[in-house]
Design a protein around this motif. Structure first.
Motif, PDB file in Angstrom:
ATOM      1  N   TYR A   1       0.743  -1.201   0.112  1.00 46.18           N
ATOM      2  CA  TYR A   1       0.150  -0.035   0.118  1.00 46.18           C
ATOM      3  C   TYR A   1       0.843   1.425   0.077  1.00 46.18           C
ATOM      4  O   TYR A   1       1.928   1.244   0.691  1.00 46.18           O
TER       5      TYR A   1
ATOM      6  N   SER B   1     -17.568   0.354   0.885  1.00 44.58           N
ATOM      7  CA  SER B   1     -17.037   0.078   2.375  1.00 44.58           C
ATOM      8  C   SER B   1     -18.375  -0.442   3.096  1.00 44.58           C
ATOM      9  O   SER B   1     -19.467  -0.551   2.436  1.00 44.58           O
TER      10      SER B   1
ATOM     11  N   GLN C   1      -4.183   7.894   5.018  1.00 47.55           N
ATOM     12  CA  GLN C   1      -4.828   7.443   3.506  1.00 47.55           C
ATOM     13  C   GLN C   1      -3.852   6.162   3.321  1.00 47.55           C
ATOM     14  O   GLN C   1      -2.708   6.030   3.476  1.00 47.55           O
TER      15      GLN C   1
ATOM     16  N   GLY D   1      -8.397   3.144   1.791  1.00 42.14           N
ATOM     17  CA  GLY D   1      -8.689   3.324   3.364  1.00 42.14           C
ATOM     18  C   GLY D   1      -8.319   4.820   3.620  1.00 42.14           C
ATOM     19  O   GLY D   1      -7.348   5.603   3.142  1.00 42.14           O
TER      20      GLY D   1
ATOM     21  N   PHE E   1     -11.441   2.724  10.590  1.00 50.05           N
ATOM     22  CA  PHE E   1     -11.135   3.340   9.517  1.00 50.05           C
ATOM     23  C   PHE E   1     -12.025   3.004   8.452  1.00 50.05           C
ATOM     24  O   PHE E   1     -12.646   2.206   8.492  1.00 50.05           O
TER      25      PHE E   1
ATOM     26  N   LEU F   1     -12.967   1.593   5.035  1.00 52.77           N
ATOM     27  CA  LEU F   1     -11.923   0.765   4.204  1.00 52.77           C
ATOM     28  C   LEU F   1     -12.926   0.283   3.215  1.00 52.77           C
ATOM     29  O   LEU F   1     -13.793  -0.250   3.244  1.00 52.77           O
ATOM     30  N   ASP F   2     -12.155  -0.107   2.226  1.00 50.34           N
ATOM     31  CA  ASP F   2     -12.480  -0.870   0.982  1.00 50.34           C
ATOM     32  C   ASP F   2     -12.873  -2.137   1.385  1.00 50.34           C
ATOM     33  O   ASP F   2     -12.022  -2.843   1.983  1.00 50.34           O
TER      34      ASP F   2
ATOM     35  N   ALA G   1     -10.190  -4.747   3.648  1.00 50.31           N
ATOM     36  CA  ALA G   1     -10.209  -4.272   5.320  1.00 50.31           C
ATOM     37  C   ALA G   1      -9.174  -4.614   6.065  1.00 50.31           C
ATOM     38  O   ALA G   1      -8.410  -4.045   6.714  1.00 50.31           O
TER      39      ALA G   1
ATOM     40  N   ALA H   1      -5.473  -3.486   4.780  1.00 48.21           N
ATOM     41  CA  ALA H   1      -5.471  -2.105   4.612  1.00 48.21           C
ATOM     42  C   ALA H   1      -5.404  -1.598   6.213  1.00 48.21           C
ATOM     43  O   ALA H   1      -4.798  -0.414   6.603  1.00 48.21           O
ATOM     44  N   ARG H   2      -6.552  -1.938   7.099  1.00 42.44           N
ATOM     45  CA  ARG H   2      -6.339  -1.506   8.378  1.00 42.44           C
ATOM     46  C   ARG H   2      -4.941  -1.731   9.194  1.00 42.44           C
ATOM     47  O   ARG H   2      -4.578  -0.857   9.735  1.00 42.44           O
TER      48      ARG H   2
ATOM     49  N   MET I   1      -2.375   0.742   7.860  1.00 41.04           N
ATOM     50  CA  MET I   1      -2.543   2.313   7.999  1.00 41.04           C
ATOM     51  C   MET I   1      -2.267   2.402   9.529  1.00 41.04           C
ATOM     52  O   MET I   1      -1.664   3.367   9.850  1.00 41.04           O
TER      53      MET I   1
END
Length: 405
Positions: free
Chosen positions: A17, A41, A69, A78, A119, A121-122, A126, A129-130, A133
């Motif tokens: 990411y 999301s 982001q 995210g 967050f 999140l897509d 999720a 990406a969580r 981030m």
């Protein structure tokens, strides 16, 4: 409450990411990006733009959130708003820096109480990406810092979510019970919510409804215009304040920021269905006003104003109002009537779903946190010992025969 220590792991999962932590962009661009991601999301109302946009527009200029982001292949997957809170004081000295997710660390502003937090999140990215981030956010911290993640749904984030930061952190979770009503079950009961409740609760509510019925018909209606919604919010606030001031408490609507935030929320989102204001009446008299948010089939009950003085016996305005509101929302096709966190008696009596909400604190390694934890454990042991001694003394006193006259 549980405390866990996570050890650093390689940060390879972050390399998938593109991560950034920056000042907020121009508002129109942020709104467009947020809404685009929101459509991909599982956002709650509290992480949707309906809440976030009003929050940003009503915060004082002294509070400056930053944008966390995550991008994957050029697409935003995210987003989150994080705030550097005021330093936490201890023993009259600066104890540590603080940081918050979708909150400020200032009680007069956090009176809003965010729940179902996360967050944004897509849904296809999720968990990864969580973790990426959060790892990036923690990696940017300097010095001794305490990070607060308020109102996370369920049991909170997985234990290893913070490990991608490449630095050791300790984690403390405060888990609170959260109650809700399964609205499909209400529909299966023919729309009669009372059938799902215990015999005792059912009898209390029916007795109360009967007493109110002597004054006039019990009715429920929803606000349909912004003007009506604002008027009902004012009436709700008056009832709310009268009750809590009589209890020696200031009441939420004594806070100007709280009031301004919710009036703005009603103005912007009542007509689109994101805000729900219900009036329950007995004949022409107000019995209750209920203020809730609606998203994705979940109705988040947030605040009420109740009239306790219409009848002298069996007054249960809250129980009666929530039964009617749950039945109304079941008829609307919603899935969950959510009382949210807290163990108030009415929630326990009415809930058919038992959920959780978690407040998580992450701390960078520091001897001062270890000392604070040791002092807290010592105080808890002393309180437990004092309670045990008091209980023993009470039993001994009760067992001692009274002296003869």
């Amino acid at each position: 409450m549980t405390v866990r220590t996570s050890t650093p792991l390689p940060s390879d999962s972050r390399t998938a990411y593109a991560l950034s932590l920056t000042p907020l962009p121009e508002r129109a661009r942020l709104q467009a990006d947020w809404l685009a991601l929101e459509s991909r999301s599982e956002a709650s109302f509290f992480t949707a733009w309906s809440w976030i946009g009003v929050w940003l527009d009503t915060l004082p200029p002294t509070v400056q959130p930053r944008l966390l982001q995550a991008r994957r292949g050029g697409q935003i997957v995210g987003l989150a708003l994080v705030v550097d809170g005021p330093p936490r004081q201890r023993f009259g000295l600066r104890f540590c820096s603080t940081a918050f997710l979708h909150a400020t660390g200032r009680p007069e502003l956090d009176i809003l109480t965010v729940e179902h937090n996360d967050f944004l999140l897509d849904r296809d990215h999720a968990p990864a990406a969580r973790a990426a981030m959060l790892g990036h956010w923690l990696a940017q911290l300097r010095g001794v810092t305490e990070v607060t993640l308020p109102g996370l749904a369920g049991g909170g984030w997985p234990a290893d979510t913070a490990q991608t930061s490449g630095r050791k952190v300790t984690r403390e979770d405060w888990v609170r019970r959260s109650y809700a009503v399964d609205l499909p079950a209400v529909r299966e009961a023919g729309g009669d919510f009372l059938k799902l409740l215990s015999a005792n609760t059912r009898a209390q509510i029916r007795r109360s409804m009967k007493e109110y019925g002597r004054l006039g018909a019990l009715t429920l209606e929803a606000a349909t215009t912004v003007a009506q919604g604002l008027d009902w919010l004012d009436r709700l606030a008056a009832l709310h304040q009268a009750h809590w001031v009589a209890q020696g408490e200031p009441g939420a609507f004594s806070n100007a920021f709280f009031t301004r935030f919710h009036r703005t929320l009603v103005e912007r989102h009542l007509l689109e269905g994101g805000v729900q204001l219900l009036r329950v009446a007995v004949g022409e008299q107000d019995l209750a006003y209920l203020y809730s948010f609606v998203r994705g089939g979940r109705v988040y009950f947030y605040q009420s104003g109740l009239e306790y003085g219409l009848i002298e016996k069996h007054a249960r305005p809250g129980l009666v109002a929530h039964v009617l509101a749950a039945q109304h929302n079941a008829a609307q096709g919603h899935r969950v009537y959510d009382f949210m966190a807290g163990e108030s008696r009415y929630k326990v009596n009415l809930a058919t779903l038992d959920e959780q909400m978690t407040w998580t604190t992450l701390r960078t390694p520091a001897w001062r946190f270890d000392l604070e934890a040791a002092l807290r454990r010592r105080r808890q042991r002393q309180q437990a010992q004092q309670a045990a001694a008091l209980a023993t003394a009470t039993v001994d006193s009760a067992a001692t025969p009274a002296a003869a006259d």
